[in-house]
Design a protein around this motif. Structure first.
Motif, PDB file in Angstrom:
ATOM      1  N   GLU A  42       0.807  -1.221   0.000  1.00  0.00           N
ATOM      2  CA  GLU A  42       0.000   0.000   0.000  1.00  0.00           C
ATOM      3  C   GLU A  42       0.844   1.277   0.000  1.00  0.00           C
ATOM      4  OE1 GLU A  42      -3.116  -0.224   3.067  1.00  0.00           O
ATOM      5  OE2 GLU A  42      -2.426  -2.281   3.328  1.00  0.00           O
ATOM      6  N   GLY A  43       2.142   1.164   0.278  1.00  0.00           N
ATOM      7  CA  GLY A  43       2.997   2.342   0.293  1.00  0.00           C
ATOM      8  C   GLY A  43       3.925   2.364   1.495  1.00  0.00           C
ATOM      9  N   ILE A  44       4.332   3.567   1.871  1.00  0.00           N
ATOM     10  CA  ILE A  44       5.233   3.784   3.002  1.00  0.00           C
ATOM     11  C   ILE A  44       4.413   4.323   4.161  1.00  0.00           C
ATOM     12  CG2 ILE A  44       7.189   5.165   3.836  1.00  0.00           C
ATOM     13  CD1 ILE A  44       8.237   5.124   0.944  1.00  0.00           C
ATOM     14  N   LEU A  45       4.671   3.798   5.359  1.00  0.00           N
ATOM     15  CA  LEU A  45       3.930   4.213   6.544  1.00  0.00           C
ATOM     16  C   LEU A  45       4.332   5.618   6.968  1.00  0.00           C
ATOM     17  CD1 LEU A  45       2.009   3.288   8.920  1.00  0.00           C
ATOM     18  CD2 LEU A  45       4.134   2.905  10.184  1.00  0.00           C
ATOM     19  N   LEU A  46       3.341   6.481   7.133  1.00  0.00           N
ATOM     20  CA  LEU A  46       3.529   7.811   7.692  1.00  0.00           C
ATOM     21  C   LEU A  46       2.576   7.983   8.864  1.00  0.00           C
ATOM     22  CD1 LEU A  46       3.585   9.977   4.421  1.00  0.00           C
ATOM     23  CD2 LEU A  46       5.544   9.088   5.698  1.00  0.00           C
ATOM     24  N   LEU A  57       1.399  17.471  10.933  1.00  0.00           N
ATOM     25  CA  LEU A  57       1.953  17.103   9.630  1.00  0.00           C
ATOM     26  C   LEU A  57       2.324  15.621   9.593  1.00  0.00           C
ATOM     27  CD1 LEU A  57       4.252  20.171   8.884  1.00  0.00           C
ATOM     28  CD2 LEU A  57       1.929  19.748   8.085  1.00  0.00           C
ATOM     29  N   TRP A  58       2.246  15.032   8.403  1.00  0.00           N
ATOM     30  CA  TRP A  58       2.650  13.653   8.197  1.00  0.00           C
ATOM     31  C   TRP A  58       4.169  13.562   8.243  1.00  0.00           C
ATOM     32  CZ3 TRP A  58      -0.764   9.703   8.023  1.00  0.00           C
ATOM     33  CH2 TRP A  58      -2.097  10.020   7.797  1.00  0.00           C
ATOM     34  N   HIS A  59       4.681  12.471   8.795  1.00  0.00           N
ATOM     35  CA  HIS A  59       6.132  12.276   8.874  1.00  0.00           C
ATOM     36  C   HIS A  59       6.444  10.790   9.003  1.00  0.00           C
ATOM     37  CE1 HIS A  59       5.461  11.534  13.105  1.00  0.00           C
ATOM     38  NE2 HIS A  59       6.744  11.380  13.322  1.00  0.00           N
ATOM     39  N   LEU A  60       7.722  10.467   8.848  1.00  0.00           N
ATOM     40  CA  LEU A  60       8.181   9.099   9.120  1.00  0.00           C
ATOM     41  C   LEU A  60       8.272   8.915  10.629  1.00  0.00           C
ATOM     42  CD1 LEU A  60      11.121   8.877   6.566  1.00  0.00           C
ATOM     43  CD2 LEU A  60       8.981   7.572   6.460  1.00  0.00           C
ATOM     44  N   PRO A  61       7.866   7.767  11.154  1.00  0.00           N
ATOM     45  CA  PRO A  61       8.077   7.513  12.581  1.00  0.00           C
ATOM     46  C   PRO A  61       9.577   7.507  12.877  1.00  0.00           C
ATOM     47  CG  PRO A  61       6.683   5.822  11.586  1.00  0.00           C
ATOM     48  CD  PRO A  61       7.219   6.660  10.473  1.00  0.00           C
ATOM     49  N   PHE A 119      16.098   3.478   8.460  1.00  0.00           N
ATOM     50  CA  PHE A 119      16.101   2.023   8.576  1.00  0.00           C
ATOM     51  C   PHE A 119      14.855   1.473   7.905  1.00  0.00           C
ATOM     52  CE2 PHE A 119      19.201   2.968  11.678  1.00  0.00           C
ATOM     53  CZ  PHE A 119      19.881   1.811  11.979  1.00  0.00           C
ATOM     54  N   LEU A 120      15.047   0.592   6.930  1.00  0.00           N
ATOM     55  CA  LEU A 120      13.938  -0.135   6.325  1.00  0.00           C
ATOM     56  C   LEU A 120      13.646  -1.330   7.215  1.00  0.00           C
ATOM     57  CD1 LEU A 120      12.000  -0.467   3.907  1.00  0.00           C
ATOM     58  CD2 LEU A 120      13.790  -1.854   2.822  1.00  0.00           C
ATOM     59  N   VAL A 121      12.394  -1.460   7.661  1.00  0.00           N
ATOM     60  CA  VAL A 121      12.044  -2.526   8.605  1.00  0.00           C
ATOM     61  C   VAL A 121      10.805  -3.276   8.138  1.00  0.00           C
ATOM     62  CG1 VAL A 121      13.002  -1.167  10.524  1.00  0.00           C
ATOM     63  CG2 VAL A 121      10.534  -1.147  10.107  1.00  0.00           C
ATOM     64  N   ARG A 122      10.617  -4.442   8.738  1.00  0.00           N
ATOM     65  CA  ARG A 122       9.408  -5.242   8.544  1.00  0.00           C
ATOM     66  C   ARG A 122       8.771  -5.415   9.916  1.00  0.00           C
ATOM     67  NH1 ARG A 122      11.391  -9.740   6.169  1.00  0.00           N
ATOM     68  NH2 ARG A 122      11.108  -8.804   4.141  1.00  0.00           N
ATOM     69  N   CYS A 123       7.471  -5.192   9.974  1.00  0.00           N
ATOM     70  CA  CYS A 123       6.733  -5.384  11.226  1.00  0.00           C
ATOM     71  C   CYS A 123       6.060  -6.745  11.196  1.00  0.00           C
ATOM     72  CB  CYS A 123       5.683  -4.300  11.407  1.00  0.00           C
ATOM     73  SG  CYS A 123       6.383  -2.678  11.673  1.00  0.00           S
ATOM     74  N   PRO A 124       6.272  -7.564  12.229  1.00  0.00           N
ATOM     75  CA  PRO A 124       5.684  -8.900  12.229  1.00  0.00           C
ATOM     76  C   PRO A 124       4.168  -8.886  12.409  1.00  0.00           C
ATOM     77  CG  PRO A 124       6.874  -8.499  14.275  1.00  0.00           C
ATOM     78  CD  PRO A 124       7.123  -7.319  13.384  1.00  0.00           C
ATOM     79  N   GLN A 125       3.633  -7.822  12.987  1.00  0.00           N
ATOM     80  CA  GLN A 125       2.191  -7.732  13.217  1.00  0.00           C
ATOM     81  C   GLN A 125       1.663  -6.472  12.560  1.00  0.00           C
ATOM     82  OE1 GLN A 125       2.029  -7.614  17.446  1.00  0.00           O
ATOM     83  NE2 GLN A 125       2.919  -9.629  17.711  1.00  0.00           N
ATOM     84  N   GLN A 126       0.339  -6.391  12.457  1.00  0.00           N
ATOM     85  CA  GLN A 126      -0.286  -5.202  11.902  1.00  0.00           C
ATOM     86  C   GLN A 126       0.082  -3.993  12.767  1.00  0.00           C
ATOM     87  OE1 GLN A 126      -4.514  -5.506  11.504  1.00  0.00           O
ATOM     88  NE2 GLN A 126      -4.731  -3.453  10.672  1.00  0.00           N
ATOM     89  N   ILE A 127       0.313  -2.863  12.131  1.00  0.00           N
ATOM     90  CA  ILE A 127       0.674  -1.643  12.842  1.00  0.00           C
ATOM     91  C   ILE A 127      -0.545  -1.082  13.560  1.00  0.00           C
ATOM     92  CG2 ILE A 127       1.376   0.773  12.551  1.00  0.00           C
ATOM     93  CD1 ILE A 127       3.692  -1.032  12.125  1.00  0.00           C
ATOM     94  N   ARG A 128      -0.346  -0.777  14.824  1.00  0.00           N
ATOM     95  CA  ARG A 128      -1.339  -0.009  15.576  1.00  0.00           C
ATOM     96  C   ARG A 128      -0.553   1.021  16.369  1.00  0.00           C
ATOM     97  NH1 ARG A 128      -0.812  -1.428  20.682  1.00  0.00           N
ATOM     98  NH2 ARG A 128      -0.032  -3.480  21.213  1.00  0.00           N
ATOM     99  N   LEU A 129      -1.028   2.232  16.341  1.00  0.00           N
ATOM    100  CA  LEU A 129      -0.311   3.287  17.059  1.00  0.00           C
ATOM    101  C   LEU A 129      -0.371   3.021  18.553  1.00  0.00           C
ATOM    102  CD1 LEU A 129      -1.237   6.568  15.180  1.00  0.00           C
ATOM    103  CD2 LEU A 129       0.885   5.274  15.108  1.00  0.00           C
ATOM    104  N   ASN A 130       0.764   3.199  19.197  1.00  0.00           N
ATOM    105  CA  ASN A 130       0.907   2.901  20.622  1.00  0.00           C
ATOM    106  C   ASN A 130       1.495   4.117  21.345  1.00  0.00           C
ATOM    107  OD1 ASN A 130       0.816   0.965  22.759  1.00  0.00           O
ATOM    108  ND2 ASN A 130       3.040   0.819  22.667  1.00  0.00           N
ATOM    109  N   CYS A 137      -2.174   7.011  11.376  1.00  0.00           N
ATOM    110  CA  CYS A 137      -1.143   6.502  10.476  1.00  0.00           C
ATOM    111  C   CYS A 137      -1.805   6.024   9.202  1.00  0.00           C
ATOM    112  CB  CYS A 137      -0.326   5.397  11.129  1.00  0.00           C
ATOM    113  SG  CYS A 137      -1.237   3.897  11.520  1.00  0.00           S
ATOM    114  N   GLY A 138      -1.002   5.928   8.154  1.00  0.00           N
ATOM    115  CA  GLY A 138      -1.495   5.438   6.883  1.00  0.00           C
ATOM    116  C   GLY A 138      -0.325   5.127   5.964  1.00  0.00           C
ATOM    117  N   TYR A 139      -0.615   4.342   4.933  1.00  0.00           N
ATOM    118  CA  TYR A 139       0.393   3.979   3.937  1.00  0.00           C
ATOM    119  C   TYR A 139       0.151   4.806   2.692  1.00  0.00           C
ATOM    120  CZ  TYR A 139       1.733  -0.011   6.780  1.00  0.00           C
ATOM    121  OH  TYR A 139       2.198  -0.806   7.791  1.00  0.00           O
ATOM    122  N   PHE A 140       1.229   5.365   2.121  1.00  0.00           N
ATOM    123  CA  PHE A 140       1.091   6.262   0.978  1.00  0.00           C
ATOM    124  C   PHE A 140       2.213   6.022  -0.026  1.00  0.00           C
ATOM    125  CE2 PHE A 140      -0.565   8.363   4.729  1.00  0.00           C
ATOM    126  CZ  PHE A 140      -1.811   8.782   4.313  1.00  0.00           C
TER     127      PHE A 140
END
Length: 144
Positions: A42-46, A57-61, A119-130, A137-140
């Protein structure tokens, strides 16, 4: 592909190829940071910032690297704080973001020069803001 996520603030001091005075240099802090890039089909997480600078504003975590902390440990600490999970680091040399004036000066009166390792990363679970630092958050593939 280059992502310009937030407007670039004006340079401080103006670039004029001169050496900074001791007083000017003392008013600049240089901060090492990490940005976390999560890609999906779906894109890059912002995320949307809830804190200064650049509220709304939208940003990278991401965030600052603490004293005596490695970049990799900072990525895991920030991922745990923001997503509630550890991440798998895919690439620790995915580029650098640099902000010669990251906007914090409007709050503190001091210039802060931020340099972030991506850092390019992979999340093992679905992203939920904590975190309270981001409101959504969203993918763009294109900037929102």
């Amino acid at each position: 592909m280059s992502l310009e996520l937030i407007p670039k603030p004006p340079e401080f001091p103006p670039i004029d190829n001169r050496r900074l005075s001791d007083e000017e240099f003392e008013n600049i802090s240089i901060v090492a940071c990490v940005d976390i890039i999560v890609c999906s089909s779906e894109g890059i997480l912002l995320t949307v910032r809830n804190i200064d600078p650049f509220i709304g504003l939208w940003h990278l975590p991401g965030g600052r690297i603490f004293p005596y902390e490695t970049r990799e440990n900072a990525v895991q600490r920030i991922a745990q704080r923001e997503f509630g999970q550890r991440v798998e680091i895919i690439d620790d040399q995915f580029g650098t973001n640099e902000m010669p004036n990251d906007g914090i000066g409007k709050i503190t009166g001091r210039v802060r020069h931020s340099i972030a390792s991506n850092f390019l990363v992979r999340c093992p679970q679905q992203i939920r803001l904590n975190t309270k630092e981001a409101s959504q958050c969203g993918y763009f593939w294109k900037l929102p």
